[in-house]
Design an enzyme around this catalytic site. Structure first.
Site, mmCIF file in Angstrom:
data_model
loop_
_atom_site.group_PDB
_atom_site.id
_atom_site.type_symbol
_atom_site.label_atom_id
_atom_site.label_comp_id
_atom_site.label_asym_id
_atom_site.label_seq_id
_atom_site.Cartn_x
_atom_site.Cartn_y
_atom_site.Cartn_z
ATOM 1 N N LYS A 71 0.819 -1.214 0.000
ATOM 2 C CA LYS A 71 0.000 0.000 0.000
ATOM 3 C C LYS A 71 0.852 1.264 0.000
ATOM 4 O O LYS A 71 0.641 2.165 -0.818
ATOM 5 C CB LYS A 71 -0.949 -0.024 1.201
ATOM 6 C CG LYS A 71 -1.784 1.222 1.370
ATOM 7 C CD LYS A 71 -2.978 1.009 2.278
ATOM 8 C CE LYS A 71 -2.653 0.219 3.514
ATOM 9 N NZ LYS A 71 -1.691 0.892 4.415
ATOM 10 N N PHE A 301 -3.501 -0.507 7.141
ATOM 11 C CA PHE A 301 -4.069 -1.853 6.962
ATOM 12 C C PHE A 301 -5.190 -1.835 5.914
ATOM 13 O O PHE A 301 -5.167 -1.033 4.978
ATOM 14 C CB PHE A 301 -4.511 -2.437 8.302
ATOM 15 C CG PHE A 301 -3.365 -2.750 9.221
ATOM 16 C CD1 PHE A 301 -2.344 -3.606 8.817
ATOM 17 C CD2 PHE A 301 -3.268 -2.164 10.476
ATOM 18 C CE1 PHE A 301 -1.271 -3.888 9.655
ATOM 19 C CE2 PHE A 301 -2.199 -2.445 11.314
ATOM 20 C CZ PHE A 301 -1.203 -3.307 10.897
ATOM 21 N N PHE A 381 3.645 -8.401 -9.532
ATOM 22 C CA PHE A 381 4.707 -9.330 -9.162
ATOM 23 C C PHE A 381 5.140 -10.094 -10.417
ATOM 24 O O PHE A 381 4.339 -10.290 -11.339
ATOM 25 C CB PHE A 381 4.232 -10.320 -8.094
ATOM 26 C CG PHE A 381 4.328 -9.812 -6.683
ATOM 27 C CD1 PHE A 381 5.308 -10.262 -5.826
ATOM 28 C CD2 PHE A 381 3.429 -8.858 -6.213
ATOM 29 C CE1 PHE A 381 5.388 -9.795 -4.513
ATOM 30 C CE2 PHE A 381 3.496 -8.381 -4.914
ATOM 31 C CZ PHE A 381 4.491 -8.865 -4.061
#
Length: 557
Positions: A71, A301, A381
């Site tokens: 994030k 979070f 990724f």
């Protein structure tokens, strides 16, 4: 691939005066901490507040997993990308806590080619803000005990002192303690606790105060104990406010740093979102909005925690409202929410992605329920496949009406997030936000907690323990019922069971304890087994950290 700290050290930085000049901050309002960090003078910030605000972009994420989401890295990559496409941009981020740095989660300066720098200094002590907050908190604790020792003029009931101490480190041995042992010369024996500094009410006040006067007014309202006839005792009653404010005076000035691509960033304050309200300081956010056309900020979070609190607490108290929301996910994390073990995440698994999409879907719908336009950022990724991306992109379009953008800012910096930046700009331009909060001020506290549990967590209901229910009733009677609620629970699940991944529904949220944060202006509800003092993991990150002969920190990510 080089480590984050190796990338950071191999990237030449501009002087902080050059970074300030790029965003029209004159050099004479900087209080430098070396060549690459400076605090902004309070009088300069006050002069900015008559300017109109720029556009505010809130970055949040799915429920975190061991696979990683990135994030903060996305915040930084998006900020660099906005600057690359010609927007006057700043970042407003939280400061890292030493607890995670030496524990399990790591630092909070981004990663790869999307970092704020100097990363080692920011992650370790920085400008001392957290130490000032710890000192102010512990000074108040000492003054409570000292007042009782010297005659207890305020008639404090020593069984009802609720103000413990804090330290910015994970240390489970300090969760429940007894102080004052050793006889009368050491005070009086009573049970107490340590919280981590990021859970301190002083931290919350620090981050929610609009200015220095507001800070002192909030400090005065802190309730530290009750008298024997159950009346509140405040920091103002103890005459502690002036000294606490003195400790916080320099810390209240926001810290200016830069990304590896030279985008200005204000990094200031750092409450956790699982045990606190999870947002950087209002002062830093407001300052950035007066200096830049686009400001990218984050909430800690998953969106069920940090973003909900950003909107229901920070925006409620300040009148702020994001112009768009970015929800960060990775294909790896979605597969993990779909039941795939971490060791198998490199393999393509379309069905697991479809199952795990439920977590992303609920977070996006939650943000849409606040009236925000949403863009999904899929942090790239190397093991991701085009087929997997196509599945998530199509699900986002078909079920949610939002665009999912593959973004490679970790490896490519701002260049890898330009498509994301353009999509966010388009979302802002095409939408007018009418912020809708989860509950109203006049709802009872119990109903506010229930509203968050049902509307945001997908719960069937809450189960309030008897002692917590009694506290809620008492707070209502005393006139605190108009405050918002700050729910402390595990970050790993919409439930209070950290192992229940995906998007569980119909569960019960157990409320075990209620704490009043009168100065911060909210009521904390502790759920399940959540702790306000974390412990270190079996193999803490501290074991890999050292200092070279040249005096450079090694092993820091």
């Amino acid at each position: 691939m080089p480590t984050d700290i190796e990338i950071a050290r191999s990237t030449p930085l501009k002087t902080i005066t050059d970074i300030a000049a790029s965003i029209d901050i004159p050099s004479d309002v900087l209080n430098p901490y070396g060549r690459y960090i400076a605090k902004l003078d309070r009088s300069f910030i006050a002069q900015l507040m008559d300017r109109p605000r720029g556009k505010l972009i809130l970055v949040t994420a799915i429920s975190p997993t061991a696979a990683g989401e990135g994030k903060t890295t996305t915040v930084i990559g998006l900020g660099d990308a906005l600057k690359r496409v010609g927007c006057k941009t700043m970042l407003a981020l939280r400061e890292p806590s030493l607890g995670p740095c030496f524990g399990q989660k790591g630092g909070a300066t981004g990663g790869g080619r999307s970092q704020v720098a100097p990363m080692d200094a920011i992650n370790l002590h920085f400008t001392g803000d957290f130490h000032a907050i710890s000192a102010a908190h512990n000074l108040l604790a000492a003054m409570v005990d000292n007042h009782v020792y010297w005659g207890n003029e305020l008639n404090i009931d020593t069984r009802r002192i609720n103000w413990g101490r804090v330290v910015d480190m994970n240390d489970r041995a300090l969760r429940d303690i007894v102080v004052g042992l050793g006889g009368p010369s050491n005070g009086y024996s009573h049970s107490s606790r340590y919280d981590i500094t990021v859970a301190s009410e002083i931290m919350a006040i620090f981050c929610l105060a609009k200015d220095f006067d507001d800070l002192q007014e909030r400090l005065a309202r802190i309730v530290v104990a009750e008298t024997t006839d159950r009346q509140p005792v405040t920091a103002g009653d103890l005459k502690a406010v002036g000294a606490m404010a003195a400790l916080l005076a320099d810390a209240m000035q926001p810290n200016l740093v830069q990304t590896l691509e030279g985008t200005p960033a204000l990094v200031h304050g750092g409450p956790f979102a699982n045990i606190a309200h999870g947002c950087n300081s209002v002062i830093a956010t407001e300052t950035a909005l007066r200096l830049a056309d686009y400001v990218v900020t984050e909430a800690g979070f998953g969106a069920d925690l940090g973003a909900e609190k950003f909107l229901d607490i920070k925006c409620r108290q300040t009148g702020l409202s994001p112009d768009a929301c970015v929800v960060v996910a990775t294909l790896r994390a979605l597969k993990m929410h779909g039941g795939v073990a971490k060791a198998d995440l490199a393999h393509e698994d379309i069905e697991a992605l479809k199952r795990g999409f439920a977590n992303l879907e609920r977070h996006v719908k939650n943000m849409q329920s606040f009236g925000l336009p949403v863009v999904v950022a899929l942090n790239h990724f190397v093991t991701d496949t085009e087929a997997e991306f196509a599945v998530v992109r199509d699900l986002c379009r078909d079920r949610l009406g939002v665009e999912a953008i593959f973004s490679s800012h970790w490896s490519d910096g701002g260049a890898g997030a330009e498509k994301l930046a353009r999509q966010v700009i388009e979302a802002i331009a095409s939408s007018a936000v009418n912020l809708k909060l989860t509950y109203s001020d006049d709802q009872p506290l119990t109903e506010k907690i229930r509203s968050v549990a049902q509307k945001i967590y997908g719960a069937a209901d809450i189960a309030v323990e008897a002692s917590a229910a009694a506290t809620l009733a008492k707070l209502e009677k005393e006139g605190w019922g108009n405050l918002p609620v700050c729910i402390a629970k595990t970050q790993y699940s919409f439930s209070t069971d950290k192992n229940l991944m995906g998007a569980p529904s119909g569960h019960i949220i157990p409320i075990r304890e209620i704490r009043l944060s009168a100065g911060a202006g909210f009521v904390v509800a502790l759920c399940g087994d959540i702790m306000t003092m974390p412990g270190l993991p079996r193999k803490p990150a501290a074991e890999a950290i050292s200092v070279t002969r040249d005096g450079l920190v090694d092993g820091l990510f």
